[in-house]
Write a protein that holds these residues in place. Structure first.
Motif, PDB file in Angstrom:
ATOM      1  N   ASP A 457       0.811  -1.216   0.000  1.00  0.00           N
ATOM      2  CA  ASP A 457       0.000   0.000   0.000  1.00  0.00           C
ATOM      3  C   ASP A 457       0.845   1.268   0.000  1.00  0.00           C
ATOM      4  OD1 ASP A 457      -2.463  -1.439   0.123  1.00  0.00           O
ATOM      5  OD2 ASP A 457      -2.113  -1.772   2.271  1.00  0.00           O
ATOM      6  N   GLY A 458       2.158   1.105  -0.110  1.00  0.00           N
ATOM      7  CA  GLY A 458       3.041   2.263  -0.124  1.00  0.00           C
ATOM      8  C   GLY A 458       3.390   2.794   1.250  1.00  0.00           C
ATOM      9  N   ARG A 459       3.011   2.047   2.304  1.00  0.00           N
ATOM     10  CA  ARG A 459       3.318   2.473   3.669  1.00  0.00           C
ATOM     11  C   ARG A 459       4.662   1.879   4.107  1.00  0.00           C
ATOM     12  NH1 ARG A 459      -1.765   3.446   6.309  1.00  0.00           N
ATOM     13  NH2 ARG A 459      -0.641   3.814   8.278  1.00  0.00           N
ATOM     14  N   LEU A 460       5.334   2.588   4.978  1.00  0.00           N
ATOM     15  CA  LEU A 460       6.632   2.134   5.457  1.00  0.00           C
ATOM     16  C   LEU A 460       6.493   1.032   6.496  1.00  0.00           C
ATOM     17  CD1 LEU A 460       8.597   5.494   5.928  1.00  0.00           C
ATOM     18  CD2 LEU A 460       8.745   3.884   4.013  1.00  0.00           C
ATOM     19  N   LEU A 461       7.496   0.155   6.523  1.00  0.00           N
ATOM     20  CA  LEU A 461       7.687  -0.799   7.615  1.00  0.00           C
ATOM     21  C   LEU A 461       8.946  -0.388   8.365  1.00  0.00           C
ATOM     22  CD1 LEU A 461       6.780  -3.985   5.608  1.00  0.00           C
ATOM     23  CD2 LEU A 461       5.425  -2.986   7.455  1.00  0.00           C
ATOM     24  N   HIS A 462       9.040  -0.790   9.604  1.00  0.00           N
ATOM     25  CA  HIS A 462      10.090  -0.256  10.479  1.00  0.00           C
ATOM     26  C   HIS A 462      11.374  -1.076  10.480  1.00  0.00           C
ATOM     27  CE1 HIS A 462      12.025   1.533  13.945  1.00  0.00           C
ATOM     28  NE2 HIS A 462      12.010   0.391  14.608  1.00  0.00           N
ATOM     29  N   ARG A 463      11.268  -2.392  10.396  1.00  0.00           N
ATOM     30  CA  ARG A 463      12.439  -3.247  10.597  1.00  0.00           C
ATOM     31  C   ARG A 463      12.551  -4.315   9.518  1.00  0.00           C
ATOM     32  NH1 ARG A 463      12.057  -8.434  10.879  1.00  0.00           N
ATOM     33  NH2 ARG A 463      10.807  -8.602  12.785  1.00  0.00           N
ATOM     34  N   TRP A 464      13.777  -4.549   9.051  1.00  0.00           N
ATOM     35  CA  TRP A 464      14.055  -5.640   8.105  1.00  0.00           C
ATOM     36  C   TRP A 464      15.214  -6.459   8.657  1.00  0.00           C
ATOM     37  CZ3 TRP A 464      18.352  -7.387   5.568  1.00  0.00           C
ATOM     38  CH2 TRP A 464      18.153  -8.279   4.503  1.00  0.00           C
ATOM     39  N   ARG A 465      15.043  -7.781   8.587  1.00  0.00           N
ATOM     40  CA  ARG A 465      16.150  -8.688   8.916  1.00  0.00           C
ATOM     41  C   ARG A 465      15.893 -10.037   8.278  1.00  0.00           C
ATOM     42  NH1 ARG A 465      18.081 -12.359  13.144  1.00  0.00           N
ATOM     43  NH2 ARG A 465      20.371 -12.232  13.089  1.00  0.00           N
ATOM     44  N   GLN A 466      16.940 -10.584   7.664  1.00  0.00           N
ATOM     45  CA  GLN A 466      16.874 -11.913   7.052  1.00  0.00           C
ATOM     46  C   GLN A 466      15.651 -12.054   6.152  1.00  0.00           C
ATOM     47  OE1 GLN A 466      17.148 -14.660  10.365  1.00  0.00           O
ATOM     48  NE2 GLN A 466      19.363 -14.380  10.565  1.00  0.00           N
ATOM     49  N   ASN A 467      15.505 -11.096   5.257  1.00  0.00           N
ATOM     50  CA  ASN A 467      14.464 -11.100   4.225  1.00  0.00           C
ATOM     51  C   ASN A 467      13.050 -10.953   4.776  1.00  0.00           C
ATOM     52  OD1 ASN A 467      16.269 -11.445   1.994  1.00  0.00           O
ATOM     53  ND2 ASN A 467      16.492 -13.591   2.585  1.00  0.00           N
ATOM     54  N   GLU A 468      12.916 -10.492   6.004  1.00  0.00           N
ATOM     55  CA  GLU A 468      11.586 -10.241   6.547  1.00  0.00           C
ATOM     56  C   GLU A 468      11.484  -8.793   7.005  1.00  0.00           C
ATOM     57  OE1 GLU A 468       9.383 -12.684   9.783  1.00  0.00           O
ATOM     58  OE2 GLU A 468       9.974 -10.799  10.729  1.00  0.00           O
ATOM     59  N   ALA A 469      10.486  -8.094   6.485  1.00  0.00           N
ATOM     60  CA  ALA A 469      10.173  -6.740   6.932  1.00  0.00           C
ATOM     61  C   ALA A 469       8.939  -6.814   7.822  1.00  0.00           C
ATOM     62  CB  ALA A 469       9.922  -5.821   5.748  1.00  0.00           C
ATOM     63  N   ALA A 470       8.963  -6.066   8.912  1.00  0.00           N
ATOM     64  CA  ALA A 470       7.857  -6.136   9.869  1.00  0.00           C
ATOM     65  C   ALA A 470       7.765  -4.833  10.642  1.00  0.00           C
ATOM     66  CB  ALA A 470       8.053  -7.315  10.831  1.00  0.00           C
ATOM     67  N   VAL A 471       6.681  -4.700  11.386  1.00  0.00           N
ATOM     68  CA  VAL A 471       6.345  -3.589  12.281  1.00  0.00           C
ATOM     69  C   VAL A 471       5.945  -2.361  11.458  1.00  0.00           C
ATOM     70  CG1 VAL A 471       7.021  -2.160  14.241  1.00  0.00           C
ATOM     71  CG2 VAL A 471       8.018  -4.454  13.969  1.00  0.00           C
ATOM     72  N   PRO A 472       4.693  -1.942  11.565  1.00  0.00           N
ATOM     73  CA  PRO A 472       4.237  -0.763  10.814  1.00  0.00           C
ATOM     74  C   PRO A 472       5.096   0.459  11.112  1.00  0.00           C
ATOM     75  CG  PRO A 472       2.367  -1.905  11.784  1.00  0.00           C
ATOM     76  CD  PRO A 472       3.600  -2.544  12.359  1.00  0.00           C
ATOM     77  N   GLY A 473       5.354   1.233  10.083  1.00  0.00           N
ATOM     78  CA  GLY A 473       6.177   2.420  10.229  1.00  0.00           C
ATOM     79  C   GLY A 473       5.600   3.406  11.233  1.00  0.00           C
TER      80      GLY A 473
END
Length: 700
Positions: A457-473
């Motif tokens: 949806d074009g919204r940011l995520l907060h954290r990326w590690r080991q090919n996983e992005a998570a936590v709403p911006g």
């Protein structure tokens, strides 16, 4: 309730900090509704522990208590235990850190909070030893006592938790006041003058933190207001930090803070945000003071970032630990015997003399007060050019040897907000110091975020590690990245960065703006609801999200001519006004924005071909005026395909009739006559050209 739910569940997480605790005998749960549902079902309070993977005292508490079977049994029997990575969930940590500060008068990590299953806190603190020690109560005494109070005096506990929440809500009600003139900046300057350490630089006694945003405020305030003392305090402090043990003279990069007054003994962790903010400070200080050591330091921070904190795809990693082999600083210190075995001829004597080593060690252990023979390399004065050449050869040998030691833990997650901060600092350093590699690093990091930390949806995520992005911006993610992209636009003039910064700001205004009080909440209106939505402006170790958003609104308003953005910035300042006016030295990044308002810097609109020889000459004339380079807006195309004119309608009529790169220097809503001549533009920038006479329309 399944048996598995009564085990340590952190092994399924991505956070390096949570994974560090995955083998503890404590039945840790990650933050989430499931853990609180279990607390309600079992009628237990929640024991919350928040920290981060490179935190020395977090490691100490883990070794003493969370790995200890006796403490684990007490926790597992009477509590539901939740671990939070404060860097992964700064919203949770910030909320409960406010509780700790309110209840105890101080905060820090590890953060320890005990709360009801309804998430209402009634006990808080930071580090606790296992047993009573040095005036600190121990966990083996605290845990049974709190559990007994929970069982026997439940109503008192619940009333206490409700009272804490009520107090938090009252504290969140800021009193608005106008913040428009010279007074808060002058008051902050007076505070720093009063607290300046004339002998060692910095402010106050010990511990001493770098506080680069305060140094940046002093630089910009001093330049604008003609207060040379402000510039001198900043430059003296930056020089002292660079010479001291706070700086890693062998591998580069700054440690977290100094435990002593003279910048010798640091806490040894290295954080991405410190490197970013100090890169910015040293770059601007070089432009303001002309000290060659500052340019060298900026280049060496860049070298450290490239070598140690850059991921394989260009994202910037979070931090390096203070500890290795269970001992803080072991990776970084040297005995004279070891140094003598590594160096030939009289190189060891030169090193001992220049870098202040001693046979018994040049510092005492912070806890025991004992000297162990270990030395922290530091300088009492800058090296001469000849000495610097000699040390560089020595440094290479020491670095090669040190690389064979057990390296401190690397926290390899990528955080959007800290990367945004680094992108802006790298871009600004590249612009001020003509470092193409800094701009290239910023562009790679921006590309990484766009590829991996933006959802469908074009919204940011907060954290990326080991090919996983998570936590709403969160607010910091949007504000820091928008600022970083605006600085990257200034360094590259690529319109995509400007358009993306505007898009992120539009999301901020839609989902984070406080319609009743002004300013921004820390979390979006459509994400997880905590006890309350924090709305903070205090500039701590890094600028607050509101302070950064304030600067973004001002910058976008200036570039686009949209007055409603400047008005939002004004409302934001006013919404925190009473606190800002009472303690202006705690809001120095917000005051940087106010400095921009007071300075009314010009805008230089460039139209045409910037890649031609004439275009490059014109741009060189612009950038020769650092640090007071005007903000740039570049229009490469004209007509229907002019995306910049759609974003900034007041520029639609500015043309390049000759096809050459044409410069319009604008102040307020008037522009000087256009010029294509580098010499004439230089005179205009120096205030020696014709007065402005062309009106440009305001845009609502």
């Amino acid at each position: 309730m399944s048996t598995e739910k009564h085990q340590n569940m952190l092994r399924f997480e991505k956070s390096p900090y949570l994974l560090q605790h995955a083998a503890n005998p404590v039945h840790w749960q990650p933050w989430g509704d499931e853990a609180f549902a279990r607390a309600r079902a079992e009628d237990k309070p929640v024991f919350l522990s928040s920290g981060y993977s490179t935190c020395h005292w977090c490691h100490v508490m883990e070794r003493e208590s969370f790995e200890d079977p006796e403490v684990a049994a007490l926790l597992n029997e009477s509590y539901v235990c939740i671990k939070v990575d404060r860097e992964e969930r700064p919203d949770i940590d910030s909320l409960y850190m406010s509780v700790c500060t309110m209840l105890t008068g101080s905060g820090g990590w590890p953060l320890t909070v005990i709360m009801t299953p309804e998430r209402k806190p009634f006990f808080a603190g930071t580090y606790f030893p296992k047993e009573n020690r040095g005036g600190r109560p121990g966990l083996v005494q605290i845990l049974p006592r709190v559990a007994e109070i929970w069982r026997s005096r439940r109503s008192e506990v619940e009333d206490s938790g409700s009272a804490v929440v009520d107090s938090l809500q009252r504290m969140a009600l800021e009193k608005p006041a106008p913040v428009e003139d010279e007074k808060p900046g002058a008051a902050a300057f007076a505070y720093f003058v009063e607290n300046f350490d004339q002998r060692y630089g910095g402010f106050g006694q010990a511990p001493k933190f770098p506080s680069p945003h305060s140094l940046l405020f002093l630089l910009r305030h001093g330049v604008r207001a003609g207060r040379t003392e402000a510039v001198q305090m900043s430059c003296r402090t930056l020089s002292a930090m660079r010479l001291g043990g706070l700086w890693d003279h062998v591998g580069f990069g700054f440690h977290r803070y100094s435990t002593d007054q003279r910048w010798l003994l640091p806490h040894f962790e290295k954080m991405l945000y410190d490197q970013a903010m100090l890169l910015l400070a040293y770059s601007e200080a070089y432009a303001a003071c002309g000290e060659p050591l500052f340019r060298q330091t900026a280049a060496e921070i860049l070298s450290y970032l490239a070598r140690e904190l850059t991921g394989s795809e260009g994202g910037l990693l979070t931090a390096e630990d203070a500890d290795s082999e269970g001992e803080e600083g072991k990776y970084y210190v040297w005995t004279e015997e070891e140094l003598r075995s590594l160096l030939e001829g009289d190189d060891a004597a030169f090193l001992f003399r220049s870098f202040g080593t001693e046979p018994q060690g040049n510092f005492a252990d912070e806890a025991s007060g004992i000297r162990s023979g270990a030395n922290i390399l530091h300088l009492s004065a800058p090296l001469t050019e000849k000495e610097a050449e000699r040390f560089e050869a020595i440094r290479q040998r020491l670095l090669a040897h040190r690389n064979q030691r057990v390296h401190p833990h690397l926290d390899d997650k990528v955080l959007t907000d800290w990367n945004g901060l680094a992108i802006g600092a790298l871009a600004r350093a590249g612009l001020l110091l003509d470092l193409e590699e800094a701009v290239a690093m910023a562009e790679k990091a921006a590309a990484f975020l766009r590829a991996h930390l933006v959802d469908k949806d074009g919204r940011l995520l907060h954290r990326w590690r080991q090919n996983e992005a998570a936590v709403p911006g969160m607010l910091d993610d949007y504000a820091f990245l928008a600022w970083g992209l605006l600085e990257l636009y200034q360094a590259t003039l690529k319109e995509d960065y400007l358009l993306e910064a505007k898009r992120l700001t539009d999301i901020l205004l839609e989902f984070f703006w406080d319609d009743s009080a002004g300013g921004f909440f820390g979390t979006a209106s459509d994400t997880e609801t905590l006890l309350l939505r924090n709305r903070e402006c205090y500039d701590g170790a890094i600028p607050s999200g509101n302070s950064m958003a304030h600067l973004v609104l001002l910058e976008l308003g200036r570039l686009t001519g949209r007055q409603e953005l400047a008005e939002r910035a004004r409302l934001l300042r006013h919404s925190f006004g009473t606190t800002v006016l009472e303690h202006p030295h705690g809001f120095t990044w917000l005051l940087l924005g106010l400095e921009e308002v007071l300075a009314e810097p010009p805008l230089l609109v460039l139209v045409g071909d910037r890649h031609s020889a004439q275009g490059r000459e014109l741009l060189a004339a612009v950038r020769a005026g650092a640090p007071t380079v005007p903000r740039l807006l570049y229009k490469e195309r004209e007509g229907e395909d002019d995306a910049v004119a759609r974003l900034a309608p007041h520029t639609a009529g500015l043309r390049s009739p000759s096809g050459l790169l044409t410069a319009y220097l604008c102040s307020g809503f008037q522009c000087h006559p256009p010029t294509t001549d580098a010499g004439e533009l230089g005179r205009l920038l120096a205030g020696q050209g014709e007065p402005p006479r062309r009106n440009i329309p305001k845009t609502r």
